[in-house]
Scaffold this active site. Sequence first.
Site, PDB file in Angstrom:
ATOM      1  N   GLY A  11       0.878  -1.293   0.133  1.00 56.54           N
ATOM      2  CA  GLY A  11       0.037   0.020  -0.061  1.00 56.54           C
ATOM      3  C   GLY A  11       0.899   0.848   0.073  1.00 56.54           C
ATOM      4  O   GLY A  11       1.587   1.340  -0.894  1.00 56.54           O
ATOM      5  N   TYR A  12       0.002   2.135   0.858  1.00 55.54           N
ATOM      6  CA  TYR A  12       0.483   3.501   1.090  1.00 55.54           C
ATOM      7  C   TYR A  12       2.377   4.103   1.825  1.00 55.54           C
ATOM      8  O   TYR A  12       3.187   4.644   1.391  1.00 55.54           O
ATOM      9  CB  TYR A  12       0.370   5.092   1.235  1.00 55.54           C
ATOM     10  CG  TYR A  12      -1.099   4.945   0.659  1.00 55.54           C
ATOM     11  CD1 TYR A  12      -1.459   5.697  -0.457  1.00 55.54           C
ATOM     12  CD2 TYR A  12      -2.085   4.114   0.263  1.00 55.54           C
ATOM     13  CE1 TYR A  12      -2.139   6.517  -1.443  1.00 55.54           C
ATOM     14  CE2 TYR A  12      -3.195   4.832  -0.631  1.00 55.54           C
ATOM     15  CZ  TYR A  12      -3.076   5.540  -1.629  1.00 55.54           C
ATOM     16  OH  TYR A  12      -4.337   5.833  -2.618  1.00 55.54           O
ATOM     17  N   LEU A 164       6.834   8.609   7.034  1.00 58.54           N
ATOM     18  CA  LEU A 164       6.509  10.094   5.939  1.00 58.54           C
ATOM     19  C   LEU A 164       4.555   9.870   5.500  1.00 58.54           C
ATOM     20  O   LEU A 164       3.861   9.820   6.208  1.00 58.54           O
ATOM     21  CB  LEU A 164       6.538   8.563   3.900  1.00 58.54           C
ATOM     22  CG  LEU A 164       5.961   7.411   4.528  1.00 58.54           C
ATOM     23  CD1 LEU A 164       4.392   7.982   3.393  1.00 58.54           C
ATOM     24  CD2 LEU A 164       6.225   6.663   3.216  1.00 58.54           C
ATOM     25  N   CYS A 277      -4.633   7.693   8.408  1.00 59.49           N
ATOM     26  CA  CYS A 277      -3.883   7.900  10.592  1.00 59.49           C
ATOM     27  C   CYS A 277      -4.265   8.753  11.765  1.00 59.49           C
ATOM     28  O   CYS A 277      -3.928   8.003  12.693  1.00 59.49           O
ATOM     29  CB  CYS A 277      -2.721   7.249   9.904  1.00 59.49           C
ATOM     30  SG  CYS A 277      -2.009   6.470   8.748  1.00 59.49           S
ATOM     31  N   GLN A 279      -6.815  10.548  12.144  1.00 59.60           N
ATOM     32  CA  GLN A 279      -8.380   9.957  13.752  1.00 59.60           C
ATOM     33  C   GLN A 279      -7.914   8.646  14.572  1.00 59.60           C
ATOM     34  O   GLN A 279      -8.075   8.160  15.434  1.00 59.60           O
ATOM     35  CB  GLN A 279      -8.597  10.151  12.491  1.00 59.60           C
ATOM     36  CG  GLN A 279     -10.583   9.779  13.647  1.00 59.60           C
ATOM     37  CD  GLN A 279     -11.899  10.113  12.693  1.00 59.60           C
ATOM     38  OE1 GLN A 279     -12.400  11.092  12.594  1.00 59.60           O
ATOM     39  NE2 GLN A 279     -12.085   9.150  13.097  1.00 59.60           N
ATOM     40  N   PHE A 338      -7.552  13.993   0.832  1.00 57.56           N
ATOM     41  CA  PHE A 338      -7.837  14.605   1.783  1.00 57.56           C
ATOM     42  C   PHE A 338      -6.191  15.907   1.757  1.00 57.56           C
ATOM     43  O   PHE A 338      -6.095  16.578   2.768  1.00 57.56           O
ATOM     44  CB  PHE A 338      -7.505  13.481   3.341  1.00 57.56           C
ATOM     45  CG  PHE A 338      -6.338  13.047   3.142  1.00 57.56           C
ATOM     46  CD1 PHE A 338      -4.986  12.114   2.727  1.00 57.56           C
ATOM     47  CD2 PHE A 338      -5.067  13.850   3.897  1.00 57.56           C
ATOM     48  CE1 PHE A 338      -4.122  11.519   2.545  1.00 57.56           C
ATOM     49  CE2 PHE A 338      -3.085  13.035   4.013  1.00 57.56           C
ATOM     50  CZ  PHE A 338      -3.434  12.502   3.558  1.00 57.56           C
TER      51      PHE A 338
END
Length: 476
Positions: A11-12, A164, A277, A279, A338
Amino acid sequence: MIKKICCIGAGYVGTPTMAVIALKCPNIDITVVDSNKSRIDAWNSSNSHDFPVKEPGLDDIIKEVRNKNLFFSSDTEKHIDESEMIFLAVNTPTKKEGEGKGFAADLTNIDACAKQIARVSLSNKIIVEKSTLPVRTAERLKQLINKEKQEGINFEVISNPEFLAEGTAIRDLFQSDRVLIGCDQTKDGFAAMESLINIYKNWIPEERIIKTNIWSSELSKLASNAMLAQRISSINSLSALTEKTEAKINELSLAIGKDHRIGDKFLNVSPGFGGSCFQKDILNLVYICRQYGLDEVAEYWHQVVKINDYQRKRIFNIVNSSLVDLKNKEISILGWSFKKDTNDSRESSSIPISSDLIVNGANLKIYDPLSNKKQIIQDLITYLESKNHSLKEIESLLRQVNINKTLSECLSNSNAIIVLTEWDEFRQIDWQSKNKNTNQVNLPYIFDTRNILDIKMLKLIGYEVFQIGNGNNTIK
Ligand code: NAD
Ligand code: UGA
């Protein structure tokens, strides 16, 4: 020296991190695996447009290292078994059910990895916690692994949280402020830490590598995110006060940030922080504090999330009261992700604000340079479902939504324009010629929730503009 790495989670975090390690360490073979086969196929695509994560600079690195020393595969078990070091970069969302629902981190994915690693490993492994995890997760991992592992095989768990940020992931990985590694304070723990340090030393100056015990490392990650988010909630909370007092929030940010003890980062006013992330990590911190009986500490951090919700609601209320009645009003939504420079829309403030607008009768035209139609519609469906709207209601609400392919299409013929993401494209809108070319009788209201537009110029043209916290520059 480590020669073979497996990273679970494409993923990211998993892919950019492994791409950079592969680039900087040509002698290490890295395979990124994922249970989502279509994600792996997308990373193996010959067309970089298919890559599931958009990050400036990432495509070029992948082109350089893919199939040389970076590989993407769905054969998880084979690559776990063949590797010496395994990074866990799986998602750890907020629990949706059971004990801790709505607050605690859901560790199902982490547990599944631990069991799978224990089951298939026929040689010793170093397991690196890259995912963001509750403090003392390493203990849980060790217990799970020891229950299921083959006899004689040793595992060392170390923590190496990732700091990151999306949109700047490659830059952040190349020039990390710090690399944090936590290990058990034992001979084997230190040895495992050393082998990870040897990898980072290829491009990170040694003085930036922080060595701690494993619990400090796990907790530092949650605390870092909580403190970054706290700054945003602080400035957003003050934006409500500047609107009442004719002070200007951008001037406050400047004045506060010039104090070198405070610093000028993370003081930009916004419609609330989004992303997968902040929240989740704060809610997890709140849960952990409560578990240890620290109710006051829990409440202190919970307030950061509550102010974020308040800011989103506040923006909806300002648009609602400025337009008097939202029914059948055409509203242009500029930005879905976002933050700029990412296609990620997880927890984006655009989602609750847009949902509230359609529930109250507005028609939306949405434009984002990277978030695609499928994702935007899915985000709305998921959010509306969470607010207990029936499928029939959702179907009908979605008829009020249009996703535009171009910015100019999105900007035409609307009653209001709301800037929700700070994309550079929105700073460069030629309002003068847009104004000349329109046959609209009334110019649309502009709500700039990122304070990126030139309000003086817009007012000269004749627009009514609202900017968050910008004193009396508010639509009357
Ligand atoms: P993501 O959802 O983009 O990627 C996670 C991947 O893990 C998914 O592709 C999923 O299919 C895969 N996966 C889940 N369980 C699996 C399993 N058992 N086996 C194989 N694959 C599995 O998540 P992300 O944004 O990369 O975040 C990963 C972790 O890193 C989270 O804990 C997050 O808090 C943390 N983190 C994220 C960022 C960020 O910018 N996104 C930054 C720092 C830390
Ligand atoms: C954040 C942290 O910055 C990373 O260090 C961390 O690794 C990551 O979370 C994570 O753990 O996932 P990210 O969420 O990608 O990174 O992006 P940020 O730049 O932190 O922005 C988060 C949100 O805060 C965005 O919605 C952004 O628009 C908002 N923000 C940021 C503000 O509202 N004001 C600011 O001044 C800065």
